[in-house]
Scaffold this motif. Structure first.
Motif, mmCIF file in Angstrom:
data_model
loop_
_atom_site.group_PDB
_atom_site.id
_atom_site.type_symbol
_atom_site.label_atom_id
_atom_site.label_comp_id
_atom_site.label_asym_id
_atom_site.label_seq_id
_atom_site.Cartn_x
_atom_site.Cartn_y
_atom_site.Cartn_z
ATOM 1 N N VAL A 18 -14.986 -1.442 -8.009
ATOM 2 C CA VAL A 18 -13.649 -1.387 -7.660
ATOM 3 C C VAL A 18 -13.524 -1.002 -6.061
ATOM 4 C CG1 VAL A 18 -11.277 -0.342 -7.761
ATOM 5 C CG2 VAL A 18 -12.739 -0.838 -9.656
ATOM 6 N N VAL A 19 -14.060 0.047 -5.641
ATOM 7 C CA VAL A 19 -14.265 0.538 -4.164
ATOM 8 C C VAL A 19 -14.568 -0.790 -3.430
ATOM 9 C CG1 VAL A 19 -15.174 2.097 -2.582
ATOM 10 C CG2 VAL A 19 -14.482 2.890 -4.735
ATOM 11 N N ALA A 20 -15.685 -1.516 -3.741
ATOM 12 C CA ALA A 20 -16.277 -2.529 -3.139
ATOM 13 C C ALA A 20 -15.150 -3.770 -2.526
ATOM 14 C CB ALA A 20 -17.443 -3.524 -3.956
ATOM 15 N N HIS A 21 -14.030 -3.745 -3.538
ATOM 16 C CA HIS A 21 -12.998 -4.893 -3.141
ATOM 17 C C HIS A 21 -11.763 -3.969 -2.414
ATOM 18 C CE1 HIS A 21 -14.311 -8.250 -5.760
ATOM 19 N NE2 HIS A 21 -14.789 -7.021 -6.384
ATOM 20 N N LEU A 22 -11.938 -2.755 -2.056
ATOM 21 C CA LEU A 22 -10.878 -1.937 -1.390
ATOM 22 C C LEU A 22 -11.509 -1.953 0.074
ATOM 23 C CD1 LEU A 22 -10.015 0.556 -4.196
ATOM 24 C CD2 LEU A 22 -8.604 -1.235 -3.394
ATOM 25 N N SER A 23 -10.508 -1.812 1.052
ATOM 26 C CA SER A 23 -10.914 -1.464 2.491
ATOM 27 C C SER A 23 -10.877 -0.019 2.499
ATOM 28 C CB SER A 23 -9.716 -1.889 3.204
ATOM 29 O OG SER A 23 -8.537 -1.333 3.055
ATOM 30 N N GLU A 24 -11.788 0.353 3.365
ATOM 31 C CA GLU A 24 -12.121 1.994 3.613
ATOM 32 C C GLU A 24 -10.883 2.522 4.014
ATOM 33 O OE1 GLU A 24 -15.093 2.724 6.492
ATOM 34 O OE2 GLU A 24 -16.710 1.638 5.476
ATOM 35 N N ALA A 25 -9.859 2.025 4.792
ATOM 36 C CA ALA A 25 -8.542 2.542 5.107
ATOM 37 C C ALA A 25 -7.646 2.917 3.917
ATOM 38 C CB ALA A 25 -7.833 1.848 5.830
ATOM 39 N N PHE A 26 -7.660 1.705 2.838
ATOM 40 C CA PHE A 26 -6.831 2.034 1.605
ATOM 41 C C PHE A 26 -7.395 3.202 1.045
ATOM 42 C CE2 PHE A 26 -5.880 1.519 -2.767
ATOM 43 C CZ PHE A 26 -4.420 1.077 -2.832
ATOM 44 N N VAL A 27 -8.821 3.397 0.835
ATOM 45 C CA VAL A 27 -9.321 4.481 -0.127
ATOM 46 C C VAL A 27 -8.797 5.818 0.488
ATOM 47 C CG1 VAL A 27 -11.212 5.581 -0.933
ATOM 48 C CG2 VAL A 27 -11.204 3.057 -1.080
ATOM 49 N N SER A 28 -9.013 5.814 1.739
ATOM 50 C CA SER A 28 -8.799 7.302 2.485
ATOM 51 C C SER A 28 -7.216 7.531 2.540
ATOM 52 C CB SER A 28 -9.387 7.205 3.987
ATOM 53 O OG SER A 28 -8.655 5.920 4.972
ATOM 54 N N PHE A 30 -5.247 6.404 0.249
ATOM 55 C CA PHE A 30 -4.930 6.764 -1.291
ATOM 56 C C PHE A 30 -5.152 8.262 -1.400
ATOM 57 C CE2 PHE A 30 -6.126 6.691 -5.774
ATOM 58 C CZ PHE A 30 -5.034 6.356 -6.253
ATOM 59 N N LYS A 31 -6.489 8.870 -1.117
ATOM 60 C CA LYS A 31 -6.506 10.188 -1.243
ATOM 61 C C LYS A 31 -5.765 11.061 -0.312
ATOM 62 C CE LYS A 31 -11.770 9.292 -1.595
ATOM 63 N NZ LYS A 31 -13.080 9.590 -1.465
ATOM 64 N N ALA A 32 -5.217 10.478 0.845
ATOM 65 C CA ALA A 32 -4.566 11.501 1.814
ATOM 66 C C ALA A 32 -3.084 11.555 0.930
ATOM 67 C CB ALA A 32 -4.619 10.860 2.867
ATOM 68 N N ALA A 38 1.377 16.435 -3.328
ATOM 69 C CA ALA A 38 0.963 17.555 -3.935
ATOM 70 C C ALA A 38 1.376 18.872 -2.996
ATOM 71 C CB ALA A 38 -0.762 17.900 -4.028
ATOM 72 N N LYS A 39 1.277 18.494 -1.486
ATOM 73 C CA LYS A 39 1.737 19.601 -0.665
ATOM 74 C C LYS A 39 3.373 19.400 -0.810
ATOM 75 C CE LYS A 39 1.573 21.087 3.998
ATOM 76 N NZ LYS A 39 3.057 21.282 4.088
ATOM 77 N N LEU A 40 3.725 18.427 -0.820
ATOM 78 C CA LEU A 40 5.453 18.533 -0.854
ATOM 79 C C LEU A 40 5.865 19.299 -2.128
ATOM 80 C CD1 LEU A 40 6.247 14.697 0.115
ATOM 81 C CD2 LEU A 40 6.450 16.883 1.187
ATOM 82 N N GLY A 41 4.920 19.242 -3.383
ATOM 83 C CA GLY A 41 5.298 19.832 -4.458
ATOM 84 C C GLY A 41 5.299 21.307 -4.091
ATOM 85 N N THR A 42 4.301 21.627 -3.449
ATOM 86 C CA THR A 42 4.170 23.104 -3.203
ATOM 87 C C THR A 42 5.243 23.598 -2.295
ATOM 88 O OG1 THR A 42 1.543 23.029 -3.359
ATOM 89 C CG2 THR A 42 2.563 24.893 -2.146
ATOM 90 N N ASP A 43 5.566 23.131 -1.234
ATOM 91 C CA ASP A 43 6.712 23.234 -0.318
ATOM 92 C C ASP A 43 8.083 23.406 -1.109
ATOM 93 O OD1 ASP A 43 4.964 22.870 1.754
ATOM 94 O OD2 ASP A 43 5.557 21.116 2.405
#
Length: 239
Positions: A18-28, A30-32, A38-43
């Motif tokens: 799946v990662v092979a079909h995704l751009s590096e920018a998209f994966v990074s 997505f994680k960000a 999650a941070k907005l929930g903490t805030d």
């Protein structure tokens, strides 16, 4: 849901195709985006705690205001005995109790104006300049509460809009990951075997979002290799 898809992408067996079909920018991104939401929930939780403290402060200030205003009216009744117009219009005796913070502030300002207008008459019955200064501070504290309430309302709207936008973006990213998983594992999914069940489970296929069966169901999903746009998330999506 997003965290499960992130873990699926990290799986060396079913994630790498799946990662092979995704751009590096998209994966990074997505994680960000997962971390950002999650941070907005903490805030939000921290903001709720701060709101609780403000409510305690409000109760103390309003209690002080009620006590001081009551004492002032008691003095005014002695100082202006028989002068009903003054007592009603300037000291608000006989008026309905204020129902909200803005009305309390208006009442406080009216009473403060009366105190400043009749210092001699009030002092004859025990209202001192020290009492006037204390009442001035209390009225200003009420005004500060009003400002904090207004600012908190604006901040809440801004925070809600930011969190909604972040959630919508993450939603579209999740749908994109699922679409790529279907393409990358098309042969395995068609086999309907144990491996296909594992792929469906890891990528939540046919689990999220829930299938829409209405007549207006449609597909309107972004490409996973293109940076997600700020359009609203689809509300009628067939997966």
């Amino acid at each position: 849901m997003a965290q499960r898809l992130e873990q699926a992408l990290l799986d060396p067996t079913i994630g790498l195709p799946v990662v092979a079909h995704l751009s590096e920018a998209f994966v990074s991104e997505f994680k960000a985006q997962i971390a950002h939401l999650a941070k907005l929930g903490t805030d939000r939780n921290e903001a709720s705690g701060a709101t609780g403290i403000l409510l305690q402060e409000r109760d103390v200030i309003l209690s002080e205001f009620i006590l001081q205003a009551s004492a002032l009216r008691r003095v005014a009744r002695h100082a202006f005995t028989g002068q009903g117009v003054v007592l009603r219009s300037e000291f608000l005796i006989g008026r309905s109790a204020p129902r909200n913070l803005a009305m309390i502030l208006d009442q406080g300002r009216t009473l403060l104006a009366a105190v400043r207008h009749y210092p001699t008459e009030l002092s004859a019955f025990g209202w001192s300049s020290t009492a006037t200064e204390a009442f001035e501070r209390t009225v200003e504290s009420v005004a500060a509460l009003c400002r904090e309430r207004d600012n908190a309302g604006i901040e809440k709207l801004d925070f809600t809009a930011e969190r909604t936008a972040a959630a919508n973006l993450l939603y579209r990213q999740c749908i994109a990951v699922q679409n790529v998983a279907r393409f990358a594992h098309a042969r395995q999914l068609a086999a309907k075997d144990v491996q296909s069940v594992a792929i469906q489970s890891h990528f939540l296929l046919d689990q999220f979002p829930r299938r829409f069966t209405g007549s207006s169901a449609r597909e309107d999903l972004p490409s996973p290799t293109v940076a997600p746009t700020a359009d609203p998330a689809p509300v009628e999506t067939r997966v």
